[in-house]
Design a protein around this motif. Sequence first.
Motif, PDB file in Angstrom:
ATOM      1  N   ASN A 184       0.835  -1.200   0.000  1.00 33.11           N
ATOM      2  CA  ASN A 184       0.000   0.000   0.000  1.00 33.11           C
ATOM      3  C   ASN A 184       0.865   1.243   0.000  1.00 33.11           C
ATOM      4  O   ASN A 184       2.086   1.179   0.154  1.00 33.11           O
ATOM      5  N   GLY A 185       0.217   2.388  -0.162  1.00 36.44           N
ATOM      6  CA  GLY A 185       0.937   3.655  -0.184  1.00 36.44           C
ATOM      7  C   GLY A 185       1.746   3.793  -1.464  1.00 36.44           C
ATOM      8  O   GLY A 185       1.319   3.377  -2.542  1.00 36.44           O
ATOM      9  N   ASP A 186       2.929   4.375  -1.337  1.00 40.61           N
ATOM     10  CA  ASP A 186       3.822   4.510  -2.481  1.00 40.61           C
ATOM     11  C   ASP A 186       4.629   3.231  -2.638  1.00 40.61           C
ATOM     12  O   ASP A 186       5.252   2.757  -1.692  1.00 40.61           O
ATOM     13  N   VAL A 187       4.623   2.680  -3.843  1.00 44.09           N
ATOM     14  CA  VAL A 187       5.278   1.407  -4.118  1.00 44.09           C
ATOM     15  C   VAL A 187       6.162   1.570  -5.354  1.00 44.09           C
ATOM     16  O   VAL A 187       5.746   2.180  -6.350  1.00 44.09           O
ATOM     17  N   VAL A 188       7.372   1.030  -5.291  1.00 43.63           N
ATOM     18  CA  VAL A 188       8.263   0.989  -6.442  1.00 43.63           C
ATOM     19  C   VAL A 188       8.329  -0.435  -6.962  1.00 43.63           C
ATOM     20  O   VAL A 188       8.612  -1.362  -6.200  1.00 43.63           O
ATOM     21  N   VAL A 189       8.046  -0.608  -8.247  1.00 45.12           N
ATOM     22  CA  VAL A 189       8.117  -1.911  -8.906  1.00 45.12           C
ATOM     23  C   VAL A 189       9.355  -1.936  -9.797  1.00 45.12           C
ATOM     24  O   VAL A 189       9.554  -1.034 -10.619  1.00 45.12           O
ATOM     25  N   ILE A 190      10.177  -2.950  -9.631  1.00 44.39           N
ATOM     26  CA  ILE A 190      11.353  -3.150 -10.474  1.00 44.39           C
ATOM     27  C   ILE A 190      11.132  -4.419 -11.294  1.00 44.39           C
ATOM     28  O   ILE A 190      10.978  -5.504 -10.737  1.00 44.39           O
ATOM     29  N   CYS A 242      -0.240  -5.048  -5.509  1.00 41.64           N
ATOM     30  CA  CYS A 242      -0.369  -3.705  -4.929  1.00 41.64           C
ATOM     31  C   CYS A 242      -1.820  -3.452  -4.551  1.00 41.64           C
ATOM     32  O   CYS A 242      -2.742  -3.868  -5.264  1.00 41.64           O
ATOM     33  N   ALA A 243      -2.025  -2.773  -3.431  1.00 47.75           N
ATOM     34  CA  ALA A 243      -3.376  -2.451  -2.994  1.00 47.75           C
ATOM     35  C   ALA A 243      -4.051  -1.533  -4.002  1.00 47.75           C
ATOM     36  O   ALA A 243      -3.393  -0.829  -4.779  1.00 47.75           O
ATOM     37  N   ALA A 244      -5.379  -1.528  -3.979  1.00 45.31           N
ATOM     38  CA  ALA A 244      -6.139  -0.760  -4.971  1.00 45.31           C
ATOM     39  C   ALA A 244      -5.812   0.723  -4.918  1.00 45.31           C
ATOM     40  O   ALA A 244      -5.853   1.415  -5.945  1.00 45.31           O
ATOM     41  N   LYS A 245      -5.490   1.241  -3.734  1.00 49.83           N
ATOM     42  CA  LYS A 245      -5.208   2.668  -3.599  1.00 49.83           C
ATOM     43  C   LYS A 245      -3.717   2.979  -3.583  1.00 49.83           C
ATOM     44  O   LYS A 245      -3.320   4.109  -3.273  1.00 49.83           O
ATOM     45  N   ALA A 246      -2.891   2.005  -3.919  1.00 50.25           N
ATOM     46  CA  ALA A 246      -1.443   2.240  -3.944  1.00 50.25           C
ATOM     47  C   ALA A 246      -1.078   3.183  -5.077  1.00 50.25           C
ATOM     48  O   ALA A 246      -1.728   3.226  -6.121  1.00 50.25           O
ATOM     49  N   GLY A 275      -6.929   0.128 -12.236  1.00 48.14           N
ATOM     50  CA  GLY A 275      -7.513   1.134 -11.358  1.00 48.14           C
ATOM     51  C   GLY A 275      -6.523   1.785 -10.421  1.00 48.14           C
ATOM     52  O   GLY A 275      -6.898   2.630  -9.601  1.00 48.14           O
ATOM     53  N   ARG A 276      -5.252   1.436 -10.553  1.00 52.77           N
ATOM     54  CA  ARG A 276      -4.231   1.975  -9.660  1.00 52.77           C
ATOM     55  C   ARG A 276      -3.567   3.202 -10.273  1.00 52.77           C
ATOM     56  O   ARG A 276      -3.460   3.318 -11.493  1.00 52.77           O
ATOM     57  N   ASP A 277      -3.132   4.079  -9.416  1.00 55.13           N
ATOM     58  CA  ASP A 277      -2.331   5.227  -9.853  1.00 55.13           C
ATOM     59  C   ASP A 277      -0.942   4.690 -10.169  1.00 55.13           C
ATOM     60  O   ASP A 277      -0.158   4.396  -9.263  1.00 55.13           O
ATOM     61  N   CYS A 278      -0.642   4.553 -11.445  1.00 55.10           N
ATOM     62  CA  CYS A 278       0.586   3.861 -11.840  1.00 55.10           C
ATOM     63  C   CYS A 278       1.300   4.620 -12.936  1.00 55.10           C
ATOM     64  O   CYS A 278       0.677   5.060 -13.908  1.00 55.10           O
ATOM     65  N   GLN A 279       2.604   4.773 -12.791  1.00 56.91           N
ATOM     66  CA  GLN A 279       3.453   5.425 -13.799  1.00 56.91           C
ATOM     67  C   GLN A 279       4.520   4.440 -14.257  1.00 56.91           C
ATOM     68  O   GLN A 279       5.239   3.854 -13.441  1.00 56.91           O
TER      69      GLN A 279
END
Length: 696
Positions: free
Chosen positions: A161-167, A342-346, A379-383
């Motif tokens: 949850n929260g801010d998550v970094v995916v590598i 990742c959580a829905a609001k992550a 549905g996630r805030d994802c960049q």
Amino acid sequence: MKSGHPGAKPDPGPWVNLPRGRFTGIDWSAPGALDRSDPYLAWAETTDFAGFRDAYGRAARPDWLPLLIELTDGFSVADLVAATDPDWLQVPGVYLGFGAGLSFCTARARRGFFDALKPGRPLHGRVLRYDLGLPVGHHARPLARHAANGGACPAPACAANGDVVVIIDNGLALAHADFLSGPDHQTRVAAFWRQDETQGPHGRAAVSPEPAPLDPARAGPAPTDLGYGHELTGPAIQAAIAAHTHQGKVDEDALYRHWQMWELNHAVQHGTHVGSLAAGPRVYTRTIGTEDSPPDWQAAHDPASRTPLIVAQLDWASVADSSGGALSVSVMDALAWALSRCAAKASVTVNLSWGALAGPHNGSSMLEAGMAQLIACSGRDCQLVIPAGNAYQARTHANALLQPGQQGQKPKQSKQDGQAKPHEATLHWRLPPDDHSQSFLELWFEAHEKPNHPLKKLQVEITPPGASTPLPPINLGESKVWPSAAKPQVAILFPQQSALGQPGSCALVALAPTASWFGNTVTTRAGSWRVRIINQSDACVVMDAYIERDDVPLGVADTGARQSWLEDRHYDTSGGLGGFIDHPENPSLVRRSGTFNDIATGAGTVSVGGIRYFASAMDPMARYSPRAPDPDACRPERANVQKVPDRFAVSDDHATLWGVRSAGTRSAARVRLVGTSMAAPQVARDQVNRGCNGSP
């Protein structure tokens, strides 16, 4: 070592039809056979999968094919599962969790899938196109039954949850101090998925023709919603770290042996270096648009250094594939897995420091379009952050505007360089003599300033090295192989509409290796292959040529891959001042501008170029990186082609010290790596920090 056809070379004979695929049953020379099919699959079947050999010279013999599938509008992944049989199509259950709006998924397919695409069969008109993944190892076997087609897939145990970094990368040292926090060595990795299933090393360094499987008790079980690889959750990682901590110090060597991570015996790995730049506890340099910091390691107190990490390690066989073109299934699965953890609001930032060189370069490739839709449906805030590529000086791109030809007239022989007719363009494609891998050239066509205007009367003509006469021209809509289907050295696959991208069309020119360690490999001629493109239509046509990537990635034993290139006597190779960029007045068809990572142009993707830290204000760009402003901006282009990165970050210290320092595979190590792959994670880090601070 076998080498390709030395000595005098007779003039070529005629083209022949591509054979019917043994696996798919498709007649690849039939009209329309390639309209929704991956032409690389047609070539793979023509060569009997000879481009996918193991260290012992055995060609792939897949029982199943890994595919990335795009469905037509209004047809969802759930509809695909309902219309198919798991005996011939298996879709990982993870894709069923992204809702009815998702029309992309990966799958394992058998002959029945291709039969079902025929008129009157269940999938006719419902599958828009499909792309071949890597048909080797576990990718060529069925998924675990419980993970396919909506089987019993429990919810993932991890929901960061929260801010998550995916590598998404390869070779990440999970127990490196940069990914731990506090005196008790708490891991920041919330989930780790390793797509490999066997002990390494693989490829040319393989020690056994039958690699031993990984131990699930140590490497973790297969993800229940993907059905292959090995997954470790944060608690399992933490327990292993605690078991290998003695007197307050982590025994990293013993821990990696426990996890069977053979690749971490090397001092440097791409994923560890990238992961530390994106989310480690120290900041190396600056990105454009942020405050300067000294070019040295500084303690970081930014949000990115405290975020949880989701790590997907790509299959090493996919990494070793010299073209990078077979990554679509592995990368799509990695992104789907990461988003589902990742959580829905992550708020998710994904760094994918990988890619290749060919493709449409306008966001319409299957992987680019699939990743964009997957992110939207999550549905996630994802960049998504991807490097712009390192081939600016590699001579792998050409561009030409072909004027309308004279319809009904037989094409005449091309004249020498600089004297070609305006409706023709001639490329000289140089294949090195020690290339043990296949080589590919994609020719992309589009009506000038009319992207949806139908193309017609285009031809591609090839002259092999040493031949005095060319092979007959191949017309738009045709697919042929030479000299025979039994011993294919070259093929041209030229569908009316290409499944590789849109609009316009693409002709794929595929060449066999020029050398081989194995006696049963068909090889072809090294030297300059002349490729002549002829426009006999009544419209101006823009042509972009892209040679596919063909090198040996970091961390992989030498595969024998050698990058081919384009030659042009007008192209500036002097190395003089101003000799590393294109000049509009230079007549060369070979252009640096337009060379770009083929998966970095998708909708919503942030592409990242490289700059030097110490550089003059006149030219701060790294020489291997695409640049801004585009020095070739006035050249005719296909619609929406991207040539300029969205952001830039430091990838070199200065002109004589290339690369940036970051983490080696052990906590005490710092190593230097070069490329826009090192710039991208710095921008990913900045994206995390700007988002956490509420900045735009």
